[in-house]
Design a protein around this motif. Structure first.
Motif, short mmCIF file in Angstrom:
data_model
loop_
_atom_site.label_atom_id
_atom_site.label_comp_id
_atom_site.label_asym_id
_atom_site.label_seq_id
_atom_site.Cartn_x
_atom_site.Cartn_y
_atom_site.Cartn_z
N GLU A 373 79.54 145.65 42.09
CA GLU A 373 78.17 145.94 41.67
C GLU A 373 77.50 146.77 42.77
O GLU A 373 77.53 146.37 43.94
CB GLU A 373 77.43 144.62 41.46
CG GLU A 373 76.00 144.74 41.04
CD GLU A 373 75.38 143.35 40.86
OE1 GLU A 373 75.46 142.82 39.75
OE2 GLU A 373 74.85 142.80 41.85
N SER A 378 66.87 155.96 43.76
CA SER A 378 66.74 157.32 43.25
C SER A 378 65.28 157.65 42.95
O SER A 378 64.38 156.85 43.17
CB SER A 378 67.60 157.48 41.99
OG SER A 378 67.63 158.83 41.58
N ARG A 384 66.39 160.37 36.83
CA ARG A 384 66.46 159.24 35.89
C ARG A 384 67.57 159.47 34.86
O ARG A 384 68.40 158.59 34.61
CB ARG A 384 65.11 159.08 35.18
CG ARG A 384 65.09 157.93 34.16
CD ARG A 384 63.81 157.97 33.35
NE ARG A 384 62.63 157.74 34.17
CZ ARG A 384 62.15 156.54 34.51
NH1 ARG A 384 62.75 155.46 34.05
NH2 ARG A 384 61.07 156.43 35.25
N THR A 387 71.15 159.59 36.70
CA THR A 387 71.70 158.28 37.09
C THR A 387 72.04 157.42 35.87
O THR A 387 72.98 156.62 35.93
CB THR A 387 70.71 157.53 38.00
OG1 THR A 387 69.41 157.48 37.38
CG2 THR A 387 70.59 158.21 39.36
N GLU A 388 71.30 157.60 34.78
CA GLU A 388 71.67 156.87 33.56
C GLU A 388 73.04 157.31 33.07
O GLU A 388 73.86 156.49 32.63
CB GLU A 388 70.62 157.09 32.47
CG GLU A 388 69.32 156.34 32.71
CD GLU A 388 68.25 156.68 31.68
OE1 GLU A 388 68.50 157.57 30.85
OE2 GLU A 388 67.18 156.05 31.73
N GLN A 391 75.62 155.96 35.43
CA GLN A 391 75.73 154.52 35.14
C GLN A 391 76.72 154.30 33.98
O GLN A 391 77.57 153.40 34.03
CB GLN A 391 74.35 154.01 34.77
CG GLN A 391 74.13 152.53 34.89
CD GLN A 391 72.65 152.21 34.70
OE1 GLN A 391 71.95 152.81 33.87
NE2 GLN A 391 72.16 151.27 35.48
N LEU A 394 80.37 155.06 35.09
CA LEU A 394 80.95 154.01 35.95
C LEU A 394 81.21 152.74 35.15
O LEU A 394 82.16 152.00 35.43
CB LEU A 394 80.03 153.74 37.14
CG LEU A 394 79.81 154.91 38.11
CD1 LEU A 394 79.05 154.45 39.34
CD2 LEU A 394 81.14 155.53 38.53
N ARG A 395 80.37 152.50 34.16
CA ARG A 395 80.57 151.32 33.31
C ARG A 395 81.93 151.37 32.61
O ARG A 395 82.59 150.34 32.41
CB ARG A 395 79.44 151.26 32.26
CG ARG A 395 79.55 150.10 31.28
CD ARG A 395 79.29 148.77 31.97
NE ARG A 395 79.35 147.67 31.03
CZ ARG A 395 80.48 147.08 30.63
NH1 ARG A 395 81.64 147.53 31.08
NH2 ARG A 395 80.45 146.07 29.80
N ASP A 400 79.56 148.28 37.96
CA ASP A 400 78.20 147.99 37.51
C ASP A 400 77.20 148.65 38.47
O ASP A 400 76.97 148.16 39.57
CB ASP A 400 77.98 146.48 37.47
CG ASP A 400 76.64 146.11 36.83
OD1 ASP A 400 75.98 147.02 36.28
OD2 ASP A 400 76.27 144.92 36.88
N LEU A 401 76.64 149.78 38.05
CA LEU A 401 75.67 150.50 38.88
C LEU A 401 74.26 150.12 38.46
O LEU A 401 73.87 150.30 37.30
CB LEU A 401 75.86 152.02 38.72
CG LEU A 401 74.89 152.89 39.53
CD1 LEU A 401 75.15 152.75 41.02
CD2 LEU A 401 74.99 154.36 39.10
N LYS A 402 73.52 149.58 39.40
CA LYS A 402 72.12 149.23 39.14
C LYS A 402 71.24 150.26 39.85
O LYS A 402 71.37 150.45 41.06
CB LYS A 402 71.82 147.82 39.65
CG LYS A 402 72.63 146.74 38.93
CD LYS A 402 72.21 145.36 39.35
CE LYS A 402 73.06 144.29 38.64
NZ LYS A 402 73.02 144.41 37.16
N VAL A 403 70.37 150.92 39.10
CA VAL A 403 69.56 152.01 39.64
C VAL A 403 68.13 151.57 39.80
O VAL A 403 67.53 151.01 38.87
CB VAL A 403 69.63 153.24 38.72
CG1 VAL A 403 68.79 154.39 39.30
CG2 VAL A 403 71.07 153.69 38.52
#
Length: 529
Positions: A373, A378, A384, A387-388, A391, A394-395, A400-403
């Motif tokens: 994780e 950012s 926005r 990074t979405e 995300q 990577l999923r 698990d990328l939390k921004v």
């Protein structure tokens, strides 16, 4: 009415309410430039903001200028120069026909006073761009000796940037803390008129100006009497403004609008021949989950740069597979292992397996009971969407990328901490060395070296490159740095940003320049139809 048309109509109405017409009294000689952000003050020694550079380049001058090819140095305030054999002494021969907007004659004393003020200013920024200065001497009124403790092979390139703008230091004394707020006395083609922060800045033509860079067809005076820089925060209003004539020029264009503006015969859209501004996501490599180079390589291969260029950037950006653009001075294609970058999710999954991160029943990877994780800091702008998308990429491989997104008033403070695994950034540069010297010296931890890249060989090679006495030695030393930091996969390069400069119905197409993201540069190509 289609979706885009509704946006434009709404934008035009909003702009009409927010931006009153101001050019009626002098419509033949006034241009309104729209941009989205302002700065805190217009002082070349205390601000690295592009919004500062945009104004500094027009109200001030540097000793030398960078050509549109972003590689050739041209005379500006200095008509010629020599460099000593040991690379430590630069002798500049200045023009004798230059005046500040106040009418004060420009002399070598102003060059000395400017550099001395920058180096001695407590709040002075990026002083490394001046080199290791031993002393700057005014030999006579039009000769400057700029002596260094160590050779600095990039000095002339750095001298083209707005940090090296020559100022009237007498005015600094006069205005104190109001310098760059209530006034700025420079030698540029335009004079600082008035500034209402977060609304507009007005500049007027410097009538005596005739010393512009030789790559401009017009070297002065400027052909526009007044330039109004107006803040228009909403991108829809910028697009509407350029089409309705409420604004005349802008480079702050959303990517979705480029095609429709290019199709409008009333609008010209130009691009600089070379422009270097790269988006990347960096790793804080001292954090546990990203300390393994295999994990960083896997994350790189899981991110689809081409899809990002096609998505958030509407196909206008160039996917990035290196930390700097291949067109930059001292970019070393031979040093960069391109297999480390690009989109290969199967290989990414294999690398994560090899690193001991196995897929769990919930679709995420675990090692020793710990989830893979990551926390990324950012910005709240186009990042926005970027990074979405990252995300989502990577999923797919179990990361698990939390921004966490922050606006411009908060993000810089957050990025000085050690509380994140990844971060996002975009940056301008004039050469590979410009970028490498900014981000990779160990002395620059924790900011702007947010990766915590602490490597003695890198420091030594950067030192050797800075001190090189010829182009080949400089390029060879930088190539070593490029290979090492790329092989360590400390960044995920995302895209190389394009620049588009739109001119409205009453303005001729603009010769855009790529330096520091300031597309108008001196503004000498601004001209009414």
């Amino acid at each position: 009415m289609g979706h885009a048309s509704k946006w434009l109509a709404a934008g035009a109405i909003a702009l009409a309410a927010a931006v009153p017409l101001s050019t009626s009294a002098s419509a033949q000689s006034s241009v309104t430039v729209m941009r989205q952000i302002d700065t805190d003050r217009y002082d070349p020694h205390t601000s690295t903001a592009r919004s500062t550079a945009e104004i500094m380049f027009m109200v001030g001058d540097t000793l030398v200028a960078l050509g549109p090819d972003m590689k050739t140095i041209h005379p500006l305030l200095a008509k010629s120069w020599e460099v000593s054999a040991d690379g430590k002494l630069y002798t500049f021969h200045l023009r004798d026909d230059v005046t500040f907007c106040s009418g004060k004659k420009f002399t070598a004393a102003d060059v000395k006073a400017t550099i001395d003020r920058w180096l001695n200013l407590d709040k002075g920024v990026v002083k490394n761009r001046a080199g290791d200065v031993k002393e700057v001497r005014a030999v006579d009124d039009y000769t400057v000796e700029y002596e260094l403790e160590q050779p600095y092979s990039e000095l002339l390139y750095q001298m083209t940037q707005h940090f090296h703008t020559i100022i009237n230091v007498d005015q600094v004394t006069e205005l104190g803390d109001d310098f760059g707020v209530k006034g700025f006395d420079g030698t540029g083609p335009y004079c600082f008129g008035s500034w209402e922060p977060r609304n507009e800045l007005v500049m007027t033509k410097h009538e005596a100006y005739k010393w512009g860079p030789d790559f401009y067809a017009n070297q002065g005076p400027a052909k526009i009497d007044k330039v109004v820089w107006r803040i228009v925060p909403e991108e829809n209003n910028v697009v509407a403004g350029i089409q309705t004539g409420q604004g005349d020029v802008t480079q702050y264009l959303p990517y979705w609008a480029i095609d429709q503006l290019q199709a409008n015969p009333q609008i010209s859209v130009t691009q600089p021949p070379f422009y270097f501004w790269t988006y990347y996501m960096g790793f804080k490599i001292t954090r546990d989950n990203v300390s393994d180079v295999k994990v960083r390589e896997a994350i790189n291969l899981a991110v689809d740069q081409k899809a990002l260029a096609e998505g958030p950037f509407f196909g206008k950006a160039e996917p990035a597979y290196a930390y700097v653009h291949p067109g930059t001075l001292d970019y070393s294609a031979d040093a960069i292992d391109t297999s480390l970058f690009g989109y290969d999710p199967e290989k990414a999954a294999k690398l994560l397996d090899e690193a001991g991160w196995t897929m769990g029943d919930d679709g995420f990877r675990y090692k020793d009971g710990k989830k893979l994780e990551l926390v990324a800091y950012s910005f709240t702008n186009i990042w926005r969407q970027v990074t979405e998308a990252v995300q989502g990429d990577l999923r797919k491989v179990g990361v698990d990328l939390k921004v966490e997104l922050f606006d411009a008033t908060v993000v810089w403070g957050k990025l000085k901490t050690q509380d994140f695994d990844m971060f996002t950034m975009s940056y301008p540069y004039v050469s590979a060395g410009d970028a490498l010297n900014l981000y990779f010296p160990s002395a620059n931890m924790p900011s702007p070296n947010r990766m915590n890249w602490d490597d003695k060989e890198t420091d030594q090679w950067l030192f050797e490159a800075r001190g090189a006495l010829n182009d080949a030695d400089r390029a060879a030393a930088y190539a070593k740095v490029e290979k090492k930091v790329h092989d360590a996969v400390v960044w995920v390069p995302i895209v190389h940003e394009p620049m588009f400069v739109a001119a409205g119905p009453k303005v001729k197409p603009v010769d855009a320049h790529g330096i520091y993201g300031a597309g108008l540069y001196k503004g000498l190509s601004l001209e009414l139809k």
